[in-house]
Design a protein around this motif. Structure first.
Motif, mmCIF file in Angstrom:
data_model
loop_
_atom_site.group_PDB
_atom_site.id
_atom_site.type_symbol
_atom_site.label_atom_id
_atom_site.label_comp_id
_atom_site.label_asym_id
_atom_site.label_seq_id
_atom_site.Cartn_x
_atom_site.Cartn_y
_atom_site.Cartn_z
ATOM 1 N N GLN A 74 37.675 -0.805 -16.239
ATOM 2 C CA GLN A 74 37.710 0.641 -16.459
ATOM 3 C C GLN A 74 36.429 1.141 -17.121
ATOM 4 O O GLN A 74 35.851 2.147 -16.727
ATOM 5 C CB GLN A 74 38.922 1.003 -17.333
ATOM 6 N N ARG A 75 35.985 0.366 -18.131
ATOM 7 C CA ARG A 75 34.782 0.795 -18.862
ATOM 8 C C ARG A 75 33.538 0.720 -17.978
ATOM 9 O O ARG A 75 32.750 1.664 -17.899
ATOM 10 C CB ARG A 75 34.608 -0.100 -20.101
ATOM 11 N N ILE A 76 33.385 -0.414 -17.305
ATOM 12 C CA ILE A 76 32.146 -0.632 -16.551
ATOM 13 C C ILE A 76 32.144 0.154 -15.232
ATOM 14 O O ILE A 76 31.101 0.603 -14.769
ATOM 15 C CB ILE A 76 31.917 -2.144 -16.300
ATOM 16 N N ASN A 77 33.328 0.336 -14.634
ATOM 17 C CA ASN A 77 33.394 1.143 -13.406
ATOM 18 C C ASN A 77 32.994 2.592 -13.684
ATOM 19 O O ASN A 77 32.397 3.257 -12.839
ATOM 20 C CB ASN A 77 34.809 1.130 -12.818
ATOM 21 N N ALA A 78 33.352 3.067 -14.893
ATOM 22 C CA ALA A 78 33.132 4.486 -15.189
ATOM 23 C C ALA A 78 31.742 4.764 -15.740
ATOM 24 O O ALA A 78 31.336 5.914 -15.828
ATOM 25 C CB ALA A 78 34.190 4.951 -16.197
ATOM 26 N N ASP A 79 31.017 3.732 -16.121
ATOM 27 C CA ASP A 79 29.742 3.965 -16.795
ATOM 28 C C ASP A 79 28.576 3.310 -16.052
ATOM 29 O O ASP A 79 28.286 2.130 -16.223
ATOM 30 C CB ASP A 79 29.827 3.417 -18.235
ATOM 31 N N PRO A 80 27.878 4.089 -15.234
ATOM 32 C CA PRO A 80 26.787 3.507 -14.446
ATOM 33 C C PRO A 80 25.650 2.958 -15.303
ATOM 34 O O PRO A 80 24.969 2.015 -14.891
ATOM 35 C CB PRO A 80 26.300 4.680 -13.579
ATOM 36 N N VAL A 81 25.462 3.515 -16.481
ATOM 37 C CA VAL A 81 24.365 3.037 -17.339
ATOM 38 C C VAL A 81 24.678 1.636 -17.860
ATOM 39 O O VAL A 81 23.847 0.721 -17.769
ATOM 40 C CB VAL A 81 24.119 4.017 -18.512
ATOM 41 N N GLU A 82 25.891 1.462 -18.364
ATOM 42 C CA GLU A 82 26.280 0.137 -18.855
ATOM 43 C C GLU A 82 26.332 -0.868 -17.702
ATOM 44 O O GLU A 82 25.969 -2.029 -17.846
ATOM 45 C CB GLU A 82 27.653 0.199 -19.548
ATOM 46 N N ARG A 83 26.797 -0.393 -16.554
ATOM 47 C CA ARG A 83 26.889 -1.272 -15.392
ATOM 48 C C ARG A 83 25.497 -1.770 -15.004
ATOM 49 O O ARG A 83 25.295 -2.946 -14.714
ATOM 50 C CB ARG A 83 27.522 -0.507 -14.227
ATOM 51 N N ASP A 84 24.553 -0.860 -15.054
ATOM 52 C CA ASP A 84 23.186 -1.211 -14.708
ATOM 53 C C ASP A 84 22.622 -2.249 -15.681
ATOM 54 O O ASP A 84 21.975 -3.215 -15.282
ATOM 55 C CB ASP A 84 22.332 0.067 -14.725
ATOM 56 N N LYS A 85 22.906 -2.060 -16.956
ATOM 57 C CA LYS A 85 22.435 -3.016 -17.963
ATOM 58 C C LYS A 85 23.001 -4.398 -17.684
ATOM 59 O O LYS A 85 22.288 -5.397 -17.721
ATOM 60 C CB LYS A 85 22.931 -2.587 -19.350
ATOM 61 N N ILE A 86 24.293 -4.441 -17.422
ATOM 62 C CA ILE A 86 24.943 -5.731 -17.169
ATOM 63 C C ILE A 86 24.390 -6.362 -15.900
ATOM 64 O O ILE A 86 24.106 -7.562 -15.855
ATOM 65 C CB ILE A 86 26.473 -5.543 -17.104
ATOM 66 N N ASN A 87 24.196 -5.566 -14.876
ATOM 67 C CA ASN A 87 23.651 -6.097 -13.627
ATOM 68 C C ASN A 87 22.262 -6.683 -13.822
ATOM 69 O O ASN A 87 21.928 -7.724 -13.264
ATOM 70 C CB ASN A 87 23.610 -5.010 -12.557
ATOM 71 N N GLN A 88 21.469 -6.014 -14.632
ATOM 72 C CA GLN A 88 20.126 -6.544 -14.883
ATOM 73 C C GLN A 88 20.183 -7.857 -15.616
ATOM 74 O O GLN A 88 19.393 -8.764 -15.366
ATOM 75 C CB GLN A 88 19.309 -5.521 -15.670
ATOM 76 N N PHE A 89 21.136 -7.950 -16.525
ATOM 77 C CA PHE A 89 21.255 -9.210 -17.281
ATOM 78 C C PHE A 89 21.721 -10.352 -16.376
ATOM 79 O O PHE A 89 21.199 -11.463 -16.438
ATOM 80 C CB PHE A 89 22.217 -9.045 -18.464
ATOM 81 N N MET A 90 22.724 -10.046 -15.536
ATOM 82 C CA MET A 90 23.278 -11.100 -14.658
ATOM 83 C C MET A 90 22.444 -11.205 -13.401
ATOM 84 O O MET A 90 22.968 -11.150 -12.298
ATOM 85 C CB MET A 90 24.707 -10.751 -14.209
ATOM 86 N N ASP A 91 21.136 -11.381 -13.533
ATOM 87 C CA ASP A 91 20.280 -11.207 -12.363
ATOM 88 C C ASP A 91 20.540 -12.186 -11.224
ATOM 89 O O ASP A 91 20.076 -11.989 -10.126
ATOM 90 C CB ASP A 91 18.803 -11.205 -12.770
ATOM 91 N N ARG A 92 21.297 -13.259 -11.499
ATOM 92 C CA ARG A 92 21.546 -14.193 -10.387
ATOM 93 C C ARG A 92 22.808 -13.850 -9.595
ATOM 94 O O ARG A 92 23.131 -14.510 -8.617
ATOM 95 C CB ARG A 92 21.664 -15.615 -10.914
ATOM 96 N N GLU A 93 23.582 -12.877 -10.075
ATOM 97 C CA GLU A 93 24.813 -12.491 -9.384
ATOM 98 C C GLU A 93 24.514 -11.337 -8.433
ATOM 99 O O GLU A 93 23.505 -10.652 -8.575
ATOM 100 C CB GLU A 93 25.855 -11.981 -10.393
ATOM 101 N N SER A 94 25.455 -11.085 -7.511
ATOM 102 C CA SER A 94 25.342 -9.850 -6.749
ATOM 103 C C SER A 94 25.556 -8.714 -7.739
ATOM 104 O O SER A 94 26.288 -8.839 -8.712
ATOM 105 C CB SER A 94 26.401 -9.739 -5.661
ATOM 106 N N SER A 95 24.930 -7.595 -7.443
ATOM 107 C CA SER A 95 25.031 -6.451 -8.328
ATOM 108 C C SER A 95 26.453 -5.891 -8.277
ATOM 109 O O SER A 95 26.987 -5.660 -7.202
ATOM 110 C CB SER A 95 24.030 -5.413 -7.840
ATOM 111 N N TYR A 96 27.070 -5.680 -9.425
ATOM 112 C CA TYR A 96 28.435 -5.156 -9.434
ATOM 113 C C TYR A 96 28.425 -3.649 -9.209
ATOM 114 O O TYR A 96 27.748 -2.905 -9.919
ATOM 115 C CB TYR A 96 29.134 -5.507 -10.760
ATOM 116 N N GLU A 97 29.186 -3.219 -8.211
ATOM 117 C CA GLU A 97 29.138 -1.802 -7.812
ATOM 118 C C GLU A 97 30.175 -0.931 -8.536
ATOM 119 O O GLU A 97 30.203 0.277 -8.355
ATOM 120 C CB GLU A 97 29.364 -1.667 -6.294
ATOM 121 N N GLY A 98 31.057 -1.566 -9.266
ATOM 122 C CA GLY A 98 32.042 -0.774 -10.007
ATOM 123 C C GLY A 98 33.233 -0.342 -9.178
ATOM 124 O O GLY A 98 33.805 0.735 -9.394
ATOM 125 N N THR A 99 33.633 -1.171 -8.216
ATOM 126 C CA THR A 99 34.699 -0.748 -7.302
ATOM 127 C C THR A 99 35.986 -1.566 -7.410
ATOM 128 O O THR A 99 36.947 -1.287 -6.702
ATOM 129 C CB THR A 99 34.213 -0.862 -5.837
#
Lengths: 293, 132, 231
Positions: A91-116
């Motif tokens: 709920q938190r990460i799906n609703a917040d593109p800024v936090e999602r972006d931060k997490i995606n940058q950190f997990m650089d070896r994973e596919s980018s999480y789209e929040g869906t």
């Protein structure tokens, strides 16, 4: 057979294997197989509550990425702590593109999480996707006469955003029990805390809380407590061991709600808890004795 | 003693508000949180007093056991008429200690016998809430 | 000596010119550093030469074995001779593999936040985080399989924010898995019985009787197993 992505969590592979096997049996019987994620990690078990601590949401997000990689958008959990942690993070990460972006940058070896991805508890799937009617039809063995205290604890009900039902007056588990023919007895401690992880360094505290939960169920006339949480079950059983001398305390069975449903669906009794089998048999005998004489 | 290390007096309330994202002045001290808390008997300050102390910027709150007894059950959170999330304030107070490596549970001091009796779900949760 | 192509690298902040196409370890020795600790087999197996470097213009720290990684222009290097990581002691035959035995000996695995930093640090390309997660749920088989290539260099533990002792717990899991779950391999059984019969006694006796010169001669004439050749 239709499938749904499923997150087991550590306990279901270790201390709560009966929870998993009974749930798998129930869902196979209902024609919706639980498809375990091929690669998953600990959900985190508790949600990190500070504004800046994204690190502790990583574990949950990685699991959501696995679901996304399957081109799915729904994940079902059985353990209520896993459910809560995964659902709150989603709920938190799906609703917040800024936090999602931060997490995606950190997990650089994973596919980018789209929040869906959305996270559901098995009880929600039973209610919303299967339906109580269908469930009732799939239970040839009636649990009539069984008095079940449906113990929700904290994580199925709170916070409101993650609640699978009304936070103060939940009925979802009772409805499942009713579909299996069992009587659900209301008791005031249905949503009270069992003491949770305090068992690690404040065992006195979790024993005391769990004792009150069991006593509340006993006073309401229950002979079995149904739970959806391996930690609740552990704590309640510890209280039983510790305070077994208290009248009736050790007699009440503490099982996973799926074990009751599986029993009603005819799962091999050898794969169910011994105490539950005895209780079901005794209840059935009492029922026939009442009606047949 | 730990006070000096964790946060300065002037910054105490502001830091807790920043970490929790909550406004402590939204609370009007109705006491609903304390009334519903299952663990008040074990706390040296009531949940409602924790918020009051924050309003007053009382840094001795850091020495209270309330934040460690709180089990994040969220009974207070769902019942607060003002929408103050006390569980988040408790977490912020814990974090002030934990971020300075002032662990509340010492892993090194736990015996193998103790751990053998505990399911991993309890250990993971406890270490997340009580070690930094 | 013919003219070598040179390039500049930095070792502990100081600039050196070293030949192109050598490993980090060779470059450091070329620059005059002597490895008293932090070097072993020089073949990428022993895990003694864990190293940290940063490439010019890159923000992240990189990790490797000094004997395997080639130097690059502008590399900033330092050596990590040792990772202090306490090891739990146990008697294998007394352990109960059914319980949460890895947690008992290495409780810090319950602090894993799945940040994956361990996996990124691993010079052996092991899915370290995945085996820690498998350890948490008591899956000895999975820990053993995933961690099999571990050479215990300790870089994972050096980087872990949860202070997990990865390589030690994985070793414990492999040992436990070997004695409690995996079938005993045939070649091991054969070898053990050969040893019990004393097939090497004759060779050993002969070696023991040789003087230093004879030993040196033997050593120089030894046959080294060629790479890829079936033994």
């Amino acid at each position: 057979m239709n499938t749904i992505p499923y997150f087991p969590g550590c306990s279901l592979k270790d201390t709560a294997t009966g929870f998993e096997s009974s749930a798998q049996f129930v869902m196979e019987t209902l024609g919706l197989r639980l498809q375990e994620l091929e690669r998953w990690n600990c959900c985190g078990t508790v949600t990190s509550l500070t504004t800046d601590d994204l690190m502790h949401h990583l574990a949950s997000v990685r699991n959501l990425v696995r679901v996304q990689d399957l081109h799915e958008s729904e994940l079902v959990a059985l353990c209520s702590m896993c459910y809560n942690t995964l659902a709150r993070t989603a709920q938190r990460i799906n609703a917040d593109p800024v936090e999602r972006d931060k997490i995606n940058q950190f997990m650089d070896r994973e596919s980018s999480y789209e929040g869906t991805v959305e996270v559901r508890h098995l009880l929600q799937v039973l209610r919303d996707r299967i339906g109580w009617e269908t469930l009732a039809q799939a239970t040839p063995i009636t649990l009539e006469g069984l008095k079940v205290a449906c113990y929700y604890g904290c994580t199925l009900l709170r916070p409101k955003e993650a609640a699978i039902d009304n936070t103060e007056k939940p009925t979802i588990m009772s409805e499942a029990m009713a579909a299996a023919g069992a009587t659900s007895v209301p008791f005031p401690f249905a949503g009270e805390c069992c003491g949770t992880y305090q068992v690690v360094d404040r065992r006195d505290l979790s024993i005391e809380r769990s004792f009150r939960v069991i006593q509340s169920a006993l006073r309401a006339g229950a002979n079995v407590i149904a739970t959806a949480c391996p930690l609740c079950q552990h704590n309640l059983q510890e209280a039983q061991k510790e305070l077994g001398h208290v009248q009736g305390l050790a007699d009440i069975e503490i099982v996973y709600f799926t074990e009751l449903l599986a029993a009603a669906m005819g799962m091999d009794p050898q794969r169910l808890p011994e105490g539950l089998n005895v209780l079901i048999q005794q209840t059935a005998e009492a029922q026939t004795g009442w009606g047949g004489s | 003693m730990s006070r000096k290390k964790t946060v300065s007096v002037e910054n105490f309330r502001a830091r807790v508000e920043e970490l929790s994202g909550e406004n402590v002045f939204a609370c009007y001290q109705c006491g609903m949180c304390a009334a519903g808390c299952p663990l008040t008997e074990e706390m040296d300050r009531l949940p409602s007093q924790v918020i009051r102390d924050l309003q007053l910027n009382d840094i001795t709150l850091l020495d209270s056991n309330a934040m460690w007894v709180c089990a994040s059950c969220l009974a207070c959170e769902v019942r607060c008429p003002k929408g103050v999330d006390l569980a988040k304030l408790m977490e912020a107070l814990r974090q002030l200690h934990l971020r300075k490596e002032l662990d509340h549970v010492s892993i090194d001091e736990m015996s193998q016998q103790e751990i053998a009796k505990l399911p991993q779900i309890a250990l993971v949760a406890s270490f997340r809430k009580k070690t930094g | 000596m013919s003219e070598e192509k040179m390039m500049q690298i930095f070792i502990m902040g100081k600039a050196y010119d070293v030949p192109v196409g050598v490993t980090i370890m060779d470059a450091m020795e070329y620059a005059g550093y002597r490895f008293v600790r932090g070097a072993g087999c020089r073949s990428g197996f022993c895990g003694a030469c864990a190293t940290v470097y940063r490439k010019e213009g890159e923000y992240r720290l990189e990790f490797a074995l000094a004997c395997q990684e080639m130097v690059e222009e502008g590399m900033h290097l330092t050596q990590l001779p040792f990772t202090p990581a306490p090891r739990s002691s146990y008697v294998l035959s007394e352990l109960d593999a059914d319980e949460n035995v890895l947690l008992q000996h290495y409780p810090a695995i319950a602090r894993c936040v799945s940040c994956n930093t361990c996996t990124k640090a691993c010079p052996q390309d092991i899915e370290v985080m995945d085996y820690v997660q498998a350890a948490l749920r008591g899956d000895l088989k999975k820990v053993s399989e995933l961690s099999f290539d571990c050479i215990q260099c300790g870089l994972c533990s050096m980087r872990c924010p949860a202070d997990i002792k990865h390589s030690h717990l994985a070793q414990m899991a492999r040992r436990l898995y070997a004695v409690t779950q995996s079938p005993e391999p045939d070649h091991l059984k054969t070898r053990m019985s050969e040893l019990a019969e004393g097939i090497h006694e004759v060779q050993l006796d002969a070696l023991m009787k040789m003087n230093l010169d004879e030993l040196k001669k033997q050593y120089a004439a030894r046959v080294i197993e060629a790479e890829g050749e079936e033994s």
